[in-house]
Design a protein around this motif. Sequence first.
Motif, PDB file in Angstrom:
ATOM      1  N   TYR A  61      11.576  -5.598  -5.038  1.00 40.10           N
ATOM      2  CA  TYR A  61      10.519  -6.082  -3.818  1.00 40.10           C
ATOM      3  C   TYR A  61      10.610  -7.294  -3.208  1.00 40.10           C
ATOM      4  O   TYR A  61      11.134  -8.417  -3.867  1.00 40.10           O
ATOM      5  N   ASP A  62      10.231  -7.422  -2.296  1.00 37.58           N
ATOM      6  CA  ASP A  62      10.262  -9.050  -1.507  1.00 37.58           C
ATOM      7  C   ASP A  62       9.141  -9.695  -2.376  1.00 37.58           C
ATOM      8  O   ASP A  62       8.282  -9.093  -2.889  1.00 37.58           O
ATOM      9  N   PRO A  63       9.522 -11.054  -2.505  1.00 42.07           N
ATOM     10  CA  PRO A  63       8.564 -11.896  -3.416  1.00 42.07           C
ATOM     11  C   PRO A  63       7.151 -11.639  -2.832  1.00 42.07           C
ATOM     12  O   PRO A  63       6.168 -11.502  -3.914  1.00 42.07           O
ATOM     13  N   GLU A  64       7.077 -11.701  -1.558  1.00 37.17           N
ATOM     14  CA  GLU A  64       5.511 -11.682  -1.227  1.00 37.17           C
ATOM     15  C   GLU A  64       5.174 -10.300  -1.611  1.00 37.17           C
ATOM     16  O   GLU A  64       3.709 -10.271  -2.159  1.00 37.17           O
ATOM     17  N   HIS A  65       5.457  -9.214  -1.336  1.00 37.03           N
ATOM     18  CA  HIS A  65       5.306  -7.801  -1.830  1.00 37.03           C
ATOM     19  C   HIS A  65       4.731  -7.864  -3.402  1.00 37.03           C
ATOM     20  O   HIS A  65       3.991  -7.333  -3.778  1.00 37.03           O
ATOM     21  N   MET A  66       5.808  -8.415  -4.005  1.00 36.48           N
ATOM     22  CA  MET A  66       5.681  -8.138  -5.573  1.00 36.48           C
ATOM     23  C   MET A  66       4.475  -9.126  -5.951  1.00 36.48           C
ATOM     24  O   MET A  66       3.754  -8.730  -7.001  1.00 36.48           O
ATOM     25  N   ARG A  67       4.026 -10.175  -5.164  1.00 31.87           N
ATOM     26  CA  ARG A  67       2.835 -10.923  -5.861  1.00 31.87           C
ATOM     27  C   ARG A  67       1.652 -10.209  -5.411  1.00 31.87           C
ATOM     28  O   ARG A  67       0.751 -10.083  -6.126  1.00 31.87           O
ATOM     29  N   GLU A  68       1.555  -9.266  -4.531  1.00 28.36           N
ATOM     30  CA  GLU A  68       0.671  -8.156  -4.247  1.00 28.36           C
ATOM     31  C   GLU A  68       0.449  -7.015  -5.162  1.00 28.36           C
ATOM     32  O   GLU A  68      -0.844  -6.717  -5.730  1.00 28.36           O
ATOM     33  N   LEU A  69       1.646  -6.952  -5.750  1.00 30.63           N
ATOM     34  CA  LEU A  69       1.717  -5.553  -6.507  1.00 30.63           C
ATOM     35  C   LEU A  69       1.289  -5.851  -7.898  1.00 30.63           C
ATOM     36  O   LEU A  69       0.798  -5.199  -8.647  1.00 30.63           O
ATOM     37  N   ARG A  70       1.595  -7.195  -8.473  1.00 25.76           N
ATOM     38  CA  ARG A  70       1.480  -7.565  -9.824  1.00 25.76           C
ATOM     39  C   ARG A  70       0.187  -7.378 -10.325  1.00 25.76           C
ATOM     40  O   ARG A  70      -0.251  -6.562 -11.251  1.00 25.76           O
ATOM     41  N   PRO A  71      -1.054  -7.891  -9.824  1.00 26.79           N
ATOM     42  CA  PRO A  71      -2.302  -7.573 -10.179  1.00 26.79           C
ATOM     43  C   PRO A  71      -2.900  -6.351  -9.900  1.00 26.79           C
ATOM     44  O   PRO A  71      -3.652  -5.890 -10.909  1.00 26.79           O
ATOM     45  N   LYS A  72      -2.452  -5.677  -9.186  1.00 25.16           N
ATOM     46  CA  LYS A  72      -2.714  -4.250  -8.927  1.00 25.16           C
ATOM     47  C   LYS A  72      -2.014  -3.472 -10.147  1.00 25.16           C
ATOM     48  O   LYS A  72      -3.193  -2.726 -10.910  1.00 25.16           O
ATOM     49  N   LEU A  73      -0.978  -3.628 -10.534  1.00 26.21           N
ATOM     50  CA  LEU A  73      -0.329  -2.892 -11.741  1.00 26.21           C
ATOM     51  C   LEU A  73      -0.997  -3.403 -12.957  1.00 26.21           C
ATOM     52  O   LEU A  73      -1.040  -2.450 -13.909  1.00 26.21           O
ATOM     53  N   THR A  74      -1.189  -4.654 -13.478  1.00 23.53           N
ATOM     54  CA  THR A  74      -1.836  -4.912 -14.614  1.00 23.53           C
ATOM     55  C   THR A  74      -3.368  -4.655 -14.552  1.00 23.53           C
ATOM     56  O   THR A  74      -3.566  -4.328 -15.655  1.00 23.53           O
ATOM     57  N   LYS A  75      -3.853  -4.524 -13.330  1.00 29.30           N
ATOM     58  CA  LYS A  75      -5.406  -3.775 -13.558  1.00 29.30           C
ATOM     59  C   LYS A  75      -5.174  -2.399 -13.940  1.00 29.30           C
ATOM     60  O   LYS A  75      -6.093  -2.054 -14.638  1.00 29.30           O
ATOM     61  N   ILE A  76      -4.280  -1.734 -13.365  1.00 21.30           N
ATOM     62  CA  ILE A  76      -4.104  -0.364 -13.800  1.00 21.30           C
ATOM     63  C   ILE A  76      -3.937  -0.283 -15.105  1.00 21.30           C
ATOM     64  O   ILE A  76      -4.551   0.649 -15.960  1.00 21.30           O
TER      65      ILE A  76
END
Length: 340
Positions: A61-76
């Motif tokens: 993923y693009d770095p900016e998109h990955m920064r958005e994904l990471r906290p969502k995935l760790t929360k899940i």
Amino acid sequence: MAMISRRKNRYPVSPALGQYLYRFDRLRNIPRIYEDLTRFAGSMPYEDPSGKETLWLTVFYDPEHMRELRPKLTKIYTELKVSGHDTHHEHLQVDRIDFGEFGNSRPFRIRITNLYNDNSDYFYVKHSDASRIYGLELEHILSPNRINYLINEETLIEEHIAGVPGDKFLKDYLNEPELNRVRIAKEFTKFNERCFIRLLGDMRSVNYIVEVTPDFEEVQYRVRPIDFDQQSYEGRGKTYLAYRFDSNRTVTRLAFEVLNRRSIQQYVAEEHAQMRQRAKVERTRLKALLGLMSREELAPREHVARLALDLSKYHHDDVYRDCKTMGELTATHVSHMLEI
């Protein structure tokens, strides 16, 4: 002719099923992330530890998109593991994301690594599908295995089920001299019966795993399904019998070599008794689930008609002929085979 030649239809989660999922704590306020994961910028074939290419793609993923994904995935992940009680995710790293374009649910496999000790774990993000959810619930209620999953609208989260993939077990383990051939034949016989009773289809060797547990004298085995897409969907009765698939031919042959007919009948009777006891313990939950299932459309009508005919012929009983939905067929089959 292939046993299953087409990708199945996907069925939405109805409001009634949503209420059931809320009642039994499957419905959670987790990020609806599936569509976000589909926006990857690139991919490459994932290779297993031996260097062999698999059907999975590792996606980027693009770095900016990955920064958005990471906290969502760790929360899940924390919601799945500790019901969200741990709100500190800084020590969790999204190590890798793989995409499986081959599956009905088109899954994403998320690898999470604990930075304190480098221990890694996995979970799956999938497109929600009603028939798959019914399959997960039936596995949780009627099998000896507990199933951990969460759902929020179109996003389905499943815990990783650890074990030796069935195809690898049959290729690399089945001919090992230390293998307890009788025990694996017994377990496969019981696994085949469990799947048939609750009408879970497509148990090719790639769709189950084998848990291998050393005991104080011998090794214990348990075969567990990992794919529930074909729960009560196909019209041909033989697709619900694991031993009818070509990829299971070696273990089927082994079972008939080391078990006589009386032993097979004994293990089948044991599985019926154990499933009957689980059904009694979870009577209220099972009744609610099968009642919902009976009122929903989970397969084309021609599949329902053909399976009703196949089951009637198999059991020499007309009790299935009046069933109008796959849920009715499943409820009738469970009741008929377990005598409940």
